[in-house]
Design an enzyme around this catalytic site. Structure first.
Site, PDB file in Angstrom:
ATOM      1  N   ARG A  30      -2.321  -6.218  -8.018  1.00 25.11           N
ATOM      2  CA  ARG A  30      -1.184  -7.072  -7.655  1.00 25.11           C
ATOM      3  C   ARG A  30      -0.991  -8.198  -8.655  1.00 25.11           C
ATOM      4  O   ARG A  30       0.108  -8.589  -8.975  1.00 25.11           O
ATOM      5  CB  ARG A  30      -1.404  -7.666  -6.263  1.00 25.11           C
ATOM      6  CG  ARG A  30      -1.333  -6.660  -5.150  1.00 25.11           C
ATOM      7  CD  ARG A  30      -1.907  -7.209  -3.883  1.00 25.11           C
ATOM      8  NE  ARG A  30      -3.318  -7.554  -4.063  1.00 25.11           N
ATOM      9  CZ  ARG A  30      -4.052  -8.217  -3.208  1.00 25.11           C
ATOM     10  NH1 ARG A  30      -3.511  -8.642  -2.094  1.00 25.11           N
ATOM     11  NH2 ARG A  30      -5.323  -8.469  -3.443  1.00 25.11           N
TER      12      ARG A  30
ATOM     13  N   SER B 188      -3.175  -7.802   3.594  1.00 26.85           N
ATOM     14  CA  SER B 188      -3.251  -7.526   5.035  1.00 26.85           C
ATOM     15  C   SER B 188      -3.534  -8.809   5.807  1.00 26.85           C
ATOM     16  O   SER B 188      -2.996  -9.028   6.890  1.00 26.85           O
ATOM     17  CB  SER B 188      -4.328  -6.484   5.308  1.00 26.85           C
ATOM     18  OG  SER B 188      -4.019  -5.295   4.633  1.00 26.85           O
TER      19      SER B 188
ATOM     20  N   HIS C 195       0.839  -1.209   0.000  1.00 28.09           N
ATOM     21  CA  HIS C 195       0.000   0.000   0.000  1.00 28.09           C
ATOM     22  C   HIS C 195       0.871   1.256   0.000  1.00 28.09           C
ATOM     23  O   HIS C 195       0.603   2.209  -0.738  1.00 28.09           O
ATOM     24  CB  HIS C 195      -0.885   0.052   1.257  1.00 28.09           C
ATOM     25  CG  HIS C 195      -1.920  -1.029   1.356  1.00 28.09           C
ATOM     26  ND1 HIS C 195      -2.057  -1.825   2.471  1.00 28.09           N
ATOM     27  CD2 HIS C 195      -2.887  -1.426   0.498  1.00 28.09           C
ATOM     28  CE1 HIS C 195      -3.063  -2.672   2.298  1.00 28.09           C
ATOM     29  NE2 HIS C 195      -3.582  -2.460   1.099  1.00 28.09           N
TER      30      HIS C 195
ATOM     31  N   LYS D 137     -16.585  -6.536   6.501  1.00 27.20           N
ATOM     32  CA  LYS D 137     -15.367  -7.193   7.000  1.00 27.20           C
ATOM     33  C   LYS D 137     -15.381  -7.165   8.524  1.00 27.20           C
ATOM     34  O   LYS D 137     -14.794  -6.301   9.164  1.00 27.20           O
ATOM     35  CB  LYS D 137     -14.126  -6.474   6.461  1.00 27.20           C
ATOM     36  CG  LYS D 137     -13.782  -6.877   5.042  1.00 27.20           C
ATOM     37  CD  LYS D 137     -12.362  -6.469   4.715  1.00 27.20           C
ATOM     38  CE  LYS D 137     -11.960  -6.966   3.337  1.00 27.20           C
ATOM     39  NZ  LYS D 137     -10.598  -6.544   2.974  1.00 27.20           N
TER      40      LYS D 137
HETATM   41  N1  COA Z   1      -0.277  -4.176  -1.504  1.00 27.28           N
HETATM   42  C1  COA Z   1      -0.621  -5.098  -0.592  1.00 27.28           C
HETATM   43  N2  COA Z   1      -1.883  -5.513  -0.407  1.00 27.28           N
HETATM   44  C2  COA Z   1      -2.835  -4.963  -1.168  1.00 27.28           C
HETATM   45  C3  COA Z   1      -2.548  -3.995  -2.143  1.00 27.28           C
HETATM   46  C4  COA Z   1      -1.200  -3.605  -2.294  1.00 27.28           C
HETATM   47  N3  COA Z   1      -0.832  -2.700  -3.193  1.00 27.28           N
HETATM   48  N4  COA Z   1      -3.697  -3.644  -2.748  1.00 27.28           N
HETATM   49  C5  COA Z   1      -4.665  -4.365  -2.174  1.00 27.28           C
HETATM   50  N5  COA Z   1      -4.141  -5.156  -1.220  1.00 27.28           N
HETATM   51  C6  COA Z   1      -4.867  -6.137  -0.395  1.00 27.28           C
HETATM   52  C7  COA Z   1      -5.403  -5.568   0.872  1.00 27.28           C
HETATM   53  O1  COA Z   1      -4.460  -5.680   1.908  1.00 27.28           O
HETATM   54  C8  COA Z   1      -6.614  -6.433   1.118  1.00 27.28           C
HETATM   55  O2  COA Z   1      -6.218  -7.604   1.760  1.00 27.28           O
HETATM   56  P1  COA Z   1      -7.207  -8.386   2.753  1.00 27.28           P
HETATM   57  O3  COA Z   1      -8.387  -8.802   1.928  1.00 27.28           O
HETATM   58  O4  COA Z   1      -6.356  -9.478   3.192  1.00 27.28           O
HETATM   59  O5  COA Z   1      -7.573  -7.403   3.842  1.00 27.28           O
HETATM   60  C9  COA Z   1      -7.095  -6.795  -0.293  1.00 27.28           C
HETATM   61  O6  COA Z   1      -6.001  -6.557  -1.128  1.00 27.28           O
HETATM   62  C10 COA Z   1      -8.217  -5.926  -0.847  1.00 27.28           C
HETATM   63  O7  COA Z   1      -8.293  -4.812  -0.085  1.00 27.28           O
HETATM   64  P2  COA Z   1      -8.555  -3.308  -0.359  1.00 27.28           P
HETATM   65  O8  COA Z   1      -7.731  -2.730  -1.426  1.00 27.28           O
HETATM   66  O9  COA Z   1      -8.430  -2.682   0.971  1.00 27.28           O
HETATM   67  O10 COA Z   1      -9.975  -3.329  -0.908  1.00 27.28           O
HETATM   68  P3  COA Z   1     -11.269  -3.703  -0.181  1.00 27.28           P
HETATM   69  O11 COA Z   1     -11.898  -4.720  -1.034  1.00 27.28           O
HETATM   70  O12 COA Z   1     -11.108  -4.027   1.234  1.00 27.28           O
HETATM   71  O13 COA Z   1     -12.030  -2.301  -0.232  1.00 27.28           O
HETATM   72  C11 COA Z   1     -13.142  -0.453  -1.400  1.00 27.28           C
HETATM   73  C12 COA Z   1     -12.323  -1.739  -1.459  1.00 27.28           C
HETATM   74  C13 COA Z   1     -12.995   0.290  -0.095  1.00 27.28           C
HETATM   75  C14 COA Z   1     -12.601   0.408  -2.500  1.00 27.28           C
HETATM   76  C15 COA Z   1     -14.621  -0.843  -1.667  1.00 27.28           C
HETATM   77  O14 COA Z   1     -15.025  -1.862  -0.790  1.00 27.28           O
HETATM   78  C16 COA Z   1     -15.580   0.320  -1.574  1.00 27.28           C
HETATM   79  O15 COA Z   1     -15.524   1.225  -2.347  1.00 27.28           O
HETATM   80  N6  COA Z   1     -16.501   0.276  -0.614  1.00 27.28           N
HETATM   81  C17 COA Z   1     -17.495   1.336  -0.402  1.00 27.28           C
HETATM   82  C18 COA Z   1     -18.870   0.910  -0.857  1.00 27.28           C
HETATM   83  C19 COA Z   1     -19.067   1.187  -2.321  1.00 27.28           C
HETATM   84  O16 COA Z   1     -18.939   2.291  -2.803  1.00 27.28           O
HETATM   85  N7  COA Z   1     -19.443   0.142  -3.063  1.00 27.28           N
HETATM   86  C20 COA Z   1     -19.700   0.263  -4.483  1.00 27.28           C
HETATM   87  C21 COA Z   1     -18.484  -0.073  -5.298  1.00 27.28           C
HETATM   88  S1  COA Z   1     -18.513  -1.758  -5.744  1.00 27.28           S
END
Ligand code: COA
Length: 163
Positions: free
Chosen positions: A92, A130, A18, A42
């Site tokens: 990724r 994560s 990140h 989550k």
């Molecule tokens: N390096 C390391 N890990 C990474 C990474 C990177 N560059 N990019 C993503 N990840 C990992 C994260 O650690 C996470 O791991 P985990 O599942 O083990 O916790 C996973 O990839 C995905 O996480 P993240 O990027 O945090 O995305 P998310 O799916 O948790 O959240 C949002 C995505 C917040 C953008 C999305 O849920 C959202 O917009 N929510 C609001 C509601 C909404 O508007 N919905 C409509 C859109 S569909």
């Protein structure tokens, strides 16, 4: 015109993957807002949203154009509220693509004025998530080099506390 980008995620906790995306994005945009989702889905979050925000602040305090806060509800509404029209997402591996594609199209459907930009994660961190960090730390494995040094103790302490 000030170009503001929003980098959203759960960040439970922030990893070096990140941080790499945050650093590279901060070189391109005038301001980057790291937006921590208060995600009701989550349920197994280790850190509260406030704690996740504080951990990110701790490791980005040396980057002048970064802002960190939490958000609730639809991402597109938050992006608009922050006077931005750009969402940053890290990719990724190919396996990330389908989920990201769906999310991007849904966000575009909700607000066509908002664009999603994808950054390829540095290869060193392409296997990181994560959850993997939490699992390794839970069983006493080393996480140095995978998360910022400044938050390693916070992770071990929080895991100890939650056991
Ligand atoms: N390096 C390391 N890990 C990474 C990474 C990177 N560059 N990019 C993503 N990840 C990992 C994260 O650690 C996470 O791991 P985990 O599942 O083990 O916790 C996973 O990839 C995905 O996480 P993240 O990027 O945090 O995305 P998310 O799916 O948790 O959240 C949002 C995505 C917040 C953008 C999305 O849920 C959202 O917009 N929510 C609001 C509601 C909404 O508007 N919905 C409509 C859109 S569909």
């Amino acid at each position: 015109m000030n170009k503001i980008a929003v980098y959203p995620g759960s960040f439970d906790p922030i990893t070096n993957g990140h941080l790499d995306i945050i650093l590279r994005t901060s070189n391109i945009f005038d301001k980057v807002i790291v937006a921590v989702l208060e995600n009701p889905d989550k349920k197994s979050h280790l850190f509260t949203a406030e704690e996740r925000v504080n951990l990110i602040k701790k490791v980005t305090s040396n980057i002048p154009n970064i802002e960190v806060e939490s958000f609730e509800g639809l991402l597109v509404n938050y992006v608009k509220k922050k006077n931005s029209s750009v969402i940053i997402r890290g990719l990724r591996a190919i396996s990330d693509f389908e989920y990201e594609f769906q999310m991007t199209l849904m966000n575009r459907n909700l607000n066509p004025d908002i664009e999603t930009f994808f950054m390829m994660t540095k290869t060193d961190y392409s296997y990181l998530s994560s959850s993997v960090i939490k699992q390794v730390a839970h069983f006493g494995g080393g996480i140095k080099g995978l998360v910022p040094d400044a938050i390693i103790d916070d992770i071990y302490n929080k895991i100890k506390e939650s056991n």
